[in-house]
Design a protein around this motif. Structure first.
Motif, PDB file in Angstrom:
ATOM      1  N   SER A   8       0.851  -1.167   0.000  1.00  0.00           N
ATOM      2  CA  SER A   8       0.000   0.000   0.000  1.00  0.00           C
ATOM      3  C   SER A   8       0.900   1.234   0.000  1.00  0.00           C
ATOM      4  O   SER A   8       1.800   1.352   0.819  1.00  0.00           O
ATOM      5  CB  SER A   8      -0.866  -0.032   1.259  1.00  0.00           C
ATOM      6  N   ASP A  13      -1.901   2.522  -7.864  1.00  0.00           N
ATOM      7  CA  ASP A  13      -2.980   3.316  -8.476  1.00  0.00           C
ATOM      8  C   ASP A  13      -2.400   4.418  -9.365  1.00  0.00           C
ATOM      9  O   ASP A  13      -2.888   4.653 -10.470  1.00  0.00           O
ATOM     10  CB  ASP A  13      -3.837   3.991  -7.397  1.00  0.00           C
ATOM     11  N   ARG A  33     -11.856  -1.958  -9.206  1.00  0.00           N
ATOM     12  CA  ARG A  33     -12.048  -2.880  -8.078  1.00  0.00           C
ATOM     13  C   ARG A  33     -13.268  -2.472  -7.250  1.00  0.00           C
ATOM     14  O   ARG A  33     -13.644  -1.307  -7.195  1.00  0.00           O
ATOM     15  CB  ARG A  33     -10.811  -2.872  -7.168  1.00  0.00           C
ATOM     16  N   TYR A  74     -11.718  -6.646  -0.864  1.00  0.00           N
ATOM     17  CA  TYR A  74     -11.442  -6.214  -2.239  1.00  0.00           C
ATOM     18  C   TYR A  74     -11.983  -7.271  -3.196  1.00  0.00           C
ATOM     19  O   TYR A  74     -11.753  -8.463  -2.998  1.00  0.00           O
ATOM     20  CB  TYR A  74      -9.935  -6.116  -2.490  1.00  0.00           C
ATOM     21  N   SER A  95      -3.092  -8.358  -4.754  1.00  0.00           N
ATOM     22  CA  SER A  95      -2.621  -8.462  -3.368  1.00  0.00           C
ATOM     23  C   SER A  95      -1.488  -9.477  -3.294  1.00  0.00           C
ATOM     24  O   SER A  95      -1.610 -10.580  -3.835  1.00  0.00           O
ATOM     25  CB  SER A  95      -3.778  -8.930  -2.484  1.00  0.00           C
ATOM     26  N   ARG A  96      -0.406  -9.101  -2.611  1.00  0.00           N
ATOM     27  CA  ARG A  96       0.696 -10.059  -2.410  1.00  0.00           C
ATOM     28  C   ARG A  96       0.214 -11.248  -1.593  1.00  0.00           C
ATOM     29  O   ARG A  96       0.540 -12.386  -1.875  1.00  0.00           O
ATOM     30  CB  ARG A  96       1.874  -9.361  -1.718  1.00  0.00           C
ATOM     31  N   ARG A 139       0.232  -0.894   7.792  1.00  0.00           N
ATOM     32  CA  ARG A 139       0.523  -1.178   6.384  1.00  0.00           C
ATOM     33  C   ARG A 139       2.021  -1.346   6.166  1.00  0.00           C
ATOM     34  O   ARG A 139       2.450  -2.213   5.386  1.00  0.00           O
ATOM     35  CB  ARG A 139      -0.040  -0.057   5.498  1.00  0.00           C
ATOM     36  N   ARG A 142       2.962  -4.760   7.393  1.00  0.00           N
ATOM     37  CA  ARG A 142       2.507  -5.767   6.434  1.00  0.00           C
ATOM     38  C   ARG A 142       3.447  -5.782   5.227  1.00  0.00           C
ATOM     39  O   ARG A 142       3.806  -6.834   4.721  1.00  0.00           O
ATOM     40  CB  ARG A 142       1.074  -5.427   5.992  1.00  0.00           C
TER      41      ARG A 142
HETATM   42  O1  LIG Z   1      -1.577  -8.328   0.269  1.00  0.00           O
HETATM   43  P1  LIG Z   1      -1.088  -6.941   0.018  1.00  0.00           P
HETATM   44  O2  LIG Z   1      -0.114  -6.884  -1.115  1.00  0.00           O
HETATM   45  O3  LIG Z   1      -0.602  -6.213   1.215  1.00  0.00           O
HETATM   46  O4  LIG Z   1      -2.332  -6.115  -0.548  1.00  0.00           O
HETATM   47  C1  LIG Z   1      -3.496  -5.983   0.201  1.00  0.00           C
HETATM   48  C2  LIG Z   1      -4.319  -4.879  -0.370  1.00  0.00           C
HETATM   49  O5  LIG Z   1      -3.679  -3.647  -0.057  1.00  0.00           O
HETATM   50  C3  LIG Z   1      -3.584  -2.870  -1.193  1.00  0.00           C
HETATM   51  O6  LIG Z   1      -4.731  -2.082  -1.262  1.00  0.00           O
HETATM   52  P2  LIG Z   1      -4.914  -0.741  -0.422  1.00  0.00           P
HETATM   53  O7  LIG Z   1      -6.026  -0.817   0.534  1.00  0.00           O
HETATM   54  O8  LIG Z   1      -3.643  -0.334   0.173  1.00  0.00           O
HETATM   55  O9  LIG Z   1      -5.386   0.207  -1.506  1.00  0.00           O
HETATM   56  P3  LIG Z   1      -4.422   0.965  -2.431  1.00  0.00           P
HETATM   57  O10 LIG Z   1      -3.774  -0.109  -3.256  1.00  0.00           O
HETATM   58  O11 LIG Z   1      -5.336   1.824  -3.200  1.00  0.00           O
HETATM   59  O12 LIG Z   1      -3.500   1.704  -1.539  1.00  0.00           O
HETATM   60  C4  LIG Z   1      -3.549  -3.843  -2.334  1.00  0.00           C
HETATM   61  O13 LIG Z   1      -4.010  -3.200  -3.504  1.00  0.00           O
HETATM   62  C5  LIG Z   1      -4.408  -4.965  -1.896  1.00  0.00           C
HETATM   63  O14 LIG Z   1      -5.720  -4.849  -2.319  1.00  0.00           O
END
Ligand SMILES: O=P(O)(O)OC[C@H]1O[C@H](OP(=O)(O)OP(=O)(O)O)[C@H](O)[C@@H]1O
Ligand SMILES: Nc1ncnc2c1ncn2[C@@H]1O[C@H](COP(=O)(O)OP(=O)(O)O)[C@@H](O)[C@H]1O
Length: 185
Positions: A8, A13, A33, A74, A95-96, A139, A142
């Protein structure tokens, strides 16, 4: 299937926005999304829904992929499967954490891992101002876990794109990856 992942705040984006026209020129589709984030939240032009609506959509099979992270749910609309079946490239903001499940469903996927220096990441998340400081710290924690895990696998289907520098350079590298050129590694 092209699956863009990264922490994140790494710039997924921003990159997808900046690359929208050249990706469309290449016939590469992107999908909005569905996220349980309030519709007025700053950031991605996602479709914001309530947690209850998300669960209903999920139960109705509205999503090709869905996951929970950062206290949010999501969903990737299932129309991407029609596009893929028609032979089109589809780029998904993924998402990773959900990568293993995504790969089971799309074994041939190309993974693009967006990275950014952790100090730069912290600054960008704070400057974006979308989350509280506590949410930003969660975040960042994570991030430390997940990107290392993806990198440690040394998977040839994972291309790393660094976004610590200017966004225009990152757009060029993204397009090089999609065009199948070697300089994206
Ligand atoms: O498993 P991860 O790789 O940690 O990802 C988990 C979620 O976090 C991010 O979204 P986020 O809520 O941050 O939205 P963004 O991408 O718009 O910041 C990413 O797009 C995933 O949907
Ligand atoms: N290359 C870059 N240089 C400077 N700022 C950037 C760059 N890429 C993204 N940003 C900024 O970093 C913040 C997080 O980017 P964003 O695209 O929202 O990340 P993500 O979608 O991965 O969570 C935003 O405020 C964005 O404007």
């Amino acid at each position: 299937m092209i699956y863009l992942i990264g922490p994140s705040g790494s710039g997924k984006d921003s990159l997808l926005d900046a690359a929208r026209a050249p990706l469309a020129d290449r016939g590469c589709r992107m999908v909005r999304r569905v996220i349980t984030r309030s519709a007025e939240a700053v950031g991605e032009a996602a479709h914001g829904v309530s947690a209850q609506r998300f669960a209903e959509m999920e139960a109705q099979g509205a999503f090709a992929l869905s996951w929970h992270a950062n206290g949010l749910a999501y969903g990737i609309p299932r129309e991407i499967d029609d596009w893929l079946a028609a032979g089109q490239d589809v780029l998904v903001n993924g998402s990773r954490g959900h990568l293993p499940a995504t790969r089971r469903r799309y074994p041939d996927l190309l993974v693009l891992l967006l990275t950014v220096d952790q100090a730069v990441l912290r600054q960008r998340l704070l400057a974006r101002g979308r989350e509280s400081v506590a949410e930003i710290e969660a975040r960042l924690a994570r991030n430390a876990r997940f990107s290392e895990r993806v990198l440690a696998a040394h998977d040839p289907a994972v291309r790393v794109i660094d976004n610590s520098g200017p966004l225009e350079h990152t757009v060029d590298r993204l397009l090089a990856c999609i065009d199948g050129q070697s300089e994206c590694a």
